[in-house]
Design a protein around this motif. Sequence first.
Motif, PDB file in Angstrom:
ATOM      1  N   ALA A  74       0.849  -1.131  -0.102  1.00 48.59           N
ATOM      2  CA  ALA A  74       0.110   0.024  -0.238  1.00 48.59           C
ATOM      3  C   ALA A  74       0.815   1.157   0.039  1.00 48.59           C
ATOM      4  O   ALA A  74       0.420   2.162  -0.649  1.00 48.59           O
ATOM      5  N   ALA A  75       1.896   1.324   0.722  1.00 48.30           N
ATOM      6  CA  ALA A  75       2.937   2.591   1.067  1.00 48.30           C
ATOM      7  C   ALA A  75       3.502   2.562  -0.310  1.00 48.30           C
ATOM      8  O   ALA A  75       3.790   3.834  -0.762  1.00 48.30           O
ATOM      9  N   GLU A  76       3.902   1.794  -1.313  1.00 52.31           N
ATOM     10  CA  GLU A  76       4.582   1.782  -2.348  1.00 52.31           C
ATOM     11  C   GLU A  76       3.863   1.930  -3.484  1.00 52.31           C
ATOM     12  O   GLU A  76       4.272   2.330  -4.883  1.00 52.31           O
ATOM     13  N   ASP A  77       2.417   1.894  -3.572  1.00 55.05           N
ATOM     14  CA  ASP A  77       1.657   2.032  -4.560  1.00 55.05           C
ATOM     15  C   ASP A  77       1.405   3.631  -4.918  1.00 55.05           C
ATOM     16  O   ASP A  77       0.794   4.242  -4.243  1.00 55.05           O
ATOM     17  N   PRO A  78       2.155   3.974  -6.159  1.00 57.19           N
ATOM     18  CA  PRO A  78       1.589   5.341  -6.555  1.00 57.19           C
ATOM     19  C   PRO A  78       0.132   5.922  -6.524  1.00 57.19           C
ATOM     20  O   PRO A  78      -0.053   7.106  -6.532  1.00 57.19           O
ATOM     21  N   ALA A  79      -0.540   4.980  -6.851  1.00 61.31           N
ATOM     22  CA  ALA A  79      -2.029   5.275  -7.014  1.00 61.31           C
ATOM     23  C   ALA A  79      -2.793   5.333  -5.883  1.00 61.31           C
ATOM     24  O   ALA A  79      -3.902   5.570  -5.863  1.00 61.31           O
ATOM     25  N   ASN A  80      -2.148   4.982  -4.894  1.00 60.00           N
ATOM     26  CA  ASN A  80      -2.898   4.975  -3.378  1.00 60.00           C
ATOM     27  C   ASN A  80      -2.798   6.228  -2.892  1.00 60.00           C
ATOM     28  O   ASN A  80      -2.060   6.611  -2.283  1.00 60.00           O
ATOM     29  N   PRO A  81      -3.913   6.776  -2.543  1.00 63.37           N
ATOM     30  CA  PRO A  81      -4.136   8.148  -2.063  1.00 63.37           C
ATOM     31  C   PRO A  81      -3.729   8.110  -0.408  1.00 63.37           C
ATOM     32  O   PRO A  81      -3.287   9.252   0.225  1.00 63.37           O
ATOM     33  N   GLY A  82      -3.760   6.770   0.180  1.00 66.03           N
ATOM     34  CA  GLY A  82      -3.346   6.775   1.512  1.00 66.03           C
ATOM     35  C   GLY A  82      -2.015   6.272   1.609  1.00 66.03           C
ATOM     36  O   GLY A  82      -1.787   5.528   2.868  1.00 66.03           O
ATOM     37  N   ARG A  83      -1.143   6.676   0.844  1.00 67.35           N
ATOM     38  CA  ARG A  83       0.180   6.147   0.941  1.00 67.35           C
ATOM     39  C   ARG A  83       0.800   6.694   2.316  1.00 67.35           C
ATOM     40  O   ARG A  83       1.760   5.831   2.845  1.00 67.35           O
ATOM     41  N   ALA A  84       0.713   7.796   2.646  1.00 63.23           N
ATOM     42  CA  ALA A  84       1.276   8.312   3.844  1.00 63.23           C
ATOM     43  C   ALA A  84       0.937   7.261   5.034  1.00 63.23           C
ATOM     44  O   ALA A  84       1.703   7.181   5.965  1.00 63.23           O
ATOM     45  N   ALA A  85      -0.340   7.254   5.163  1.00 63.72           N
ATOM     46  CA  ALA A  85      -0.788   6.366   6.306  1.00 63.72           C
ATOM     47  C   ALA A  85      -0.298   5.068   6.334  1.00 63.72           C
ATOM     48  O   ALA A  85      -0.055   4.547   7.469  1.00 63.72           O
ATOM     49  N   ALA A  86      -0.292   4.604   5.000  1.00 61.28           N
ATOM     50  CA  ALA A  86       0.409   3.206   4.937  1.00 61.28           C
ATOM     51  C   ALA A  86       1.926   3.189   5.344  1.00 61.28           C
ATOM     52  O   ALA A  86       2.193   2.061   5.962  1.00 61.28           O
ATOM     53  N   ARG A  87       2.563   4.033   5.158  1.00 63.14           N
ATOM     54  CA  ARG A  87       4.058   4.221   5.398  1.00 63.14           C
ATOM     55  C   ARG A  87       4.095   4.498   6.961  1.00 63.14           C
ATOM     56  O   ARG A  87       4.876   3.581   7.666  1.00 63.14           O
ATOM     57  N   VAL A  88       3.287   5.221   7.626  1.00 58.25           N
ATOM     58  CA  VAL A  88       3.244   5.234   9.052  1.00 58.25           C
ATOM     59  C   VAL A  88       2.985   3.775   9.777  1.00 58.25           C
ATOM     60  O   VAL A  88       3.616   3.545  10.546  1.00 58.25           O
ATOM     61  N   ASN A  89       1.959   3.212   9.149  1.00 61.23           N
ATOM     62  CA  ASN A  89       1.663   1.711   9.632  1.00 61.23           C
ATOM     63  C   ASN A  89       2.619   0.703   9.506  1.00 61.23           C
ATOM     64  O   ASN A  89       2.806  -0.003  10.420  1.00 61.23           O
ATOM     65  N   ARG A  90       3.224   0.958   8.212  1.00 53.77           N
ATOM     66  CA  ARG A  90       4.234  -0.224   8.025  1.00 53.77           C
ATOM     67  C   ARG A  90       5.224   0.183   8.995  1.00 53.77           C
ATOM     68  O   ARG A  90       5.843  -1.038   9.487  1.00 53.77           O
ATOM     69  N   GLU A  91       5.650   1.315   9.392  1.00 51.37           N
ATOM     70  CA  GLU A  91       6.738   1.502  10.522  1.00 51.37           C
ATOM     71  C   GLU A  91       6.425   0.883  11.921  1.00 51.37           C
ATOM     72  O   GLU A  91       7.285   0.384  12.494  1.00 51.37           O
ATOM     73  N   ARG A  92       5.277   1.209  12.143  1.00 53.72           N
ATOM     74  CA  ARG A  92       4.595   0.821  13.384  1.00 53.72           C
ATOM     75  C   ARG A  92       4.553  -0.821  13.418  1.00 53.72           C
ATOM     76  O   ARG A  92       5.254  -1.400  14.350  1.00 53.72           O
ATOM     77  N   VAL A  93       4.193  -1.542  12.414  1.00 55.84           N
ATOM     78  CA  VAL A  93       4.239  -3.112  12.279  1.00 55.84           C
ATOM     79  C   VAL A  93       5.834  -3.571  12.272  1.00 55.84           C
ATOM     80  O   VAL A  93       5.993  -4.526  12.676  1.00 55.84           O
ATOM     81  N   ARG A  94       6.615  -2.778  11.801  1.00 58.04           N
ATOM     82  CA  ARG A  94       7.974  -3.338  11.520  1.00 58.04           C
ATOM     83  C   ARG A  94       8.665  -3.153  13.032  1.00 58.04           C
ATOM     84  O   ARG A  94       9.269  -4.016  13.229  1.00 58.04           O
ATOM     85  N   ARG A  95       8.330  -1.999  13.718  1.00 55.35           N
ATOM     86  CA  ARG A  95       8.814  -1.810  14.992  1.00 55.35           C
ATOM     87  C   ARG A  95       8.150  -3.110  15.963  1.00 55.35           C
ATOM     88  O   ARG A  95       8.955  -3.795  16.768  1.00 55.35           O
ATOM     89  N   ALA A  96       6.971  -3.513  15.717  1.00 56.10           N
ATOM     90  CA  ALA A  96       6.367  -4.464  16.440  1.00 56.10           C
ATOM     91  C   ALA A  96       6.983  -5.890  16.092  1.00 56.10           C
ATOM     92  O   ALA A  96       7.238  -6.947  16.987  1.00 56.10           O
ATOM     93  N   LEU A  97       7.245  -6.153  14.794  1.00 56.19           N
ATOM     94  CA  LEU A  97       8.000  -7.459  14.475  1.00 56.19           C
ATOM     95  C   LEU A  97       9.569  -7.525  15.138  1.00 56.19           C
ATOM     96  O   LEU A  97       9.925  -8.509  15.554  1.00 56.19           O
ATOM     97  N   GLU A  98       9.960  -6.442  15.168  1.00 60.09           N
ATOM     98  CA  GLU A  98      11.524  -6.183  15.649  1.00 60.09           C
ATOM     99  C   GLU A  98      11.390  -6.695  17.303  1.00 60.09           C
ATOM    100  O   GLU A  98      12.313  -7.181  17.818  1.00 60.09           O
ATOM    101  N   GLY A  99      10.414  -5.883  17.975  1.00 58.78           N
ATOM    102  CA  GLY A  99      10.144  -6.065  19.272  1.00 58.78           C
ATOM    103  C   GLY A  99       9.960  -7.636  19.650  1.00 58.78           C
ATOM    104  O   GLY A  99      10.125  -8.115  20.550  1.00 58.78           O
ATOM    105  N   ARG A 100       9.005  -8.503  18.694  1.00 57.28           N
ATOM    106  CA  ARG A 100       9.043  -9.975  18.835  1.00 57.28           C
ATOM    107  C   ARG A 100      10.339 -10.518  19.017  1.00 57.28           C
ATOM    108  O   ARG A 100      10.362 -11.649  19.458  1.00 57.28           O
ATOM    109  N   LYS A 101      11.192 -10.237  17.961  1.00 54.87           N
ATOM    110  CA  LYS A 101      12.541 -10.936  17.710  1.00 54.87           C
ATOM    111  C   LYS A 101      13.500 -10.722  18.849  1.00 54.87           C
ATOM    112  O   LYS A 101      14.101 -11.598  19.212  1.00 54.87           O
ATOM    113  N   GLN A 102      13.249  -9.711  19.629  1.00 56.52           N
ATOM    114  CA  GLN A 102      13.985  -9.245  20.693  1.00 56.52           C
ATOM    115  C   GLN A 102      13.453 -10.134  21.876  1.00 56.52           C
ATOM    116  O   GLN A 102      14.222 -10.059  22.974  1.00 56.52           O
ATOM    117  N   GLU A 103      12.160 -10.623  22.025  1.00 54.78           N
ATOM    118  CA  GLU A 103      11.841 -11.198  23.133  1.00 54.78           C
ATOM    119  C   GLU A 103      12.426 -12.641  23.108  1.00 54.78           C
ATOM    120  O   GLU A 103      12.591 -13.318  22.631  1.00 54.78           O
TER     121      GLU A 103
END
Length: 192
Positions: free
Chosen positions: A163-192
């Motif tokens: 969603a974040a990389e689709d230039p036709a998606n008007p919600g790209r900015a929100a998708a990028r924010v959510n992508r980073e949030r999920v990326r941090r959650a995945l990293e947190g899982r790996k550190q546990e």
Amino acid sequence: MRRWLVVFSILAVGPAASAQSSPDVADAISGEVVRLLYVQSDRHWHKGEYAHIVNLNRMVVAAWPRFTDPYVDSCWLLWSMGRNADAEVLYDQGIAANPDSYELYYEKGFYLINRKKDLKGGLKLLEEAVSKRDCAKIVLHTLAHAYEKDGQLQKALETWTRAAEDPANPGRAAARVNRERVRRALEGRKQE
């Protein structure tokens, strides 16, 4: 019904004109009748006559099964009135009539997740929705949120990235924010 419309067209435009184009005239008249039924359903909305809307929309989709709005409107009204089984039958009819369109897969998937709390069933339909060529970009956001809710963070990250990389998606900015949030959650899982 077609015979009635031909008779009506002969009366309405005269025998000479109708003899030349009675199927076209009949189609035009039936199309206008169906359009007016759908317009009438909006009038019932403003009066709170939801059962009437559902009944009118059933007539509309009987004539125009590829018109998805009446399915969507009626299904929402049906489940809002506690008639879940009727809504599900109508969703399925809409999907069968429009198998190449995302809309009813999305609507039923959203309904299953939010109304029925059936995350697995809803995810399956959302995945089908995003596979359709006409899929609205926002459906990727719904699918990513559903993956998160189901604990499938890797799939959520992949969907947010799409969603974040689709230039036709008007919600790209929100998708990028959510992508980073999920990326941090995945990293947190790996550190546990």
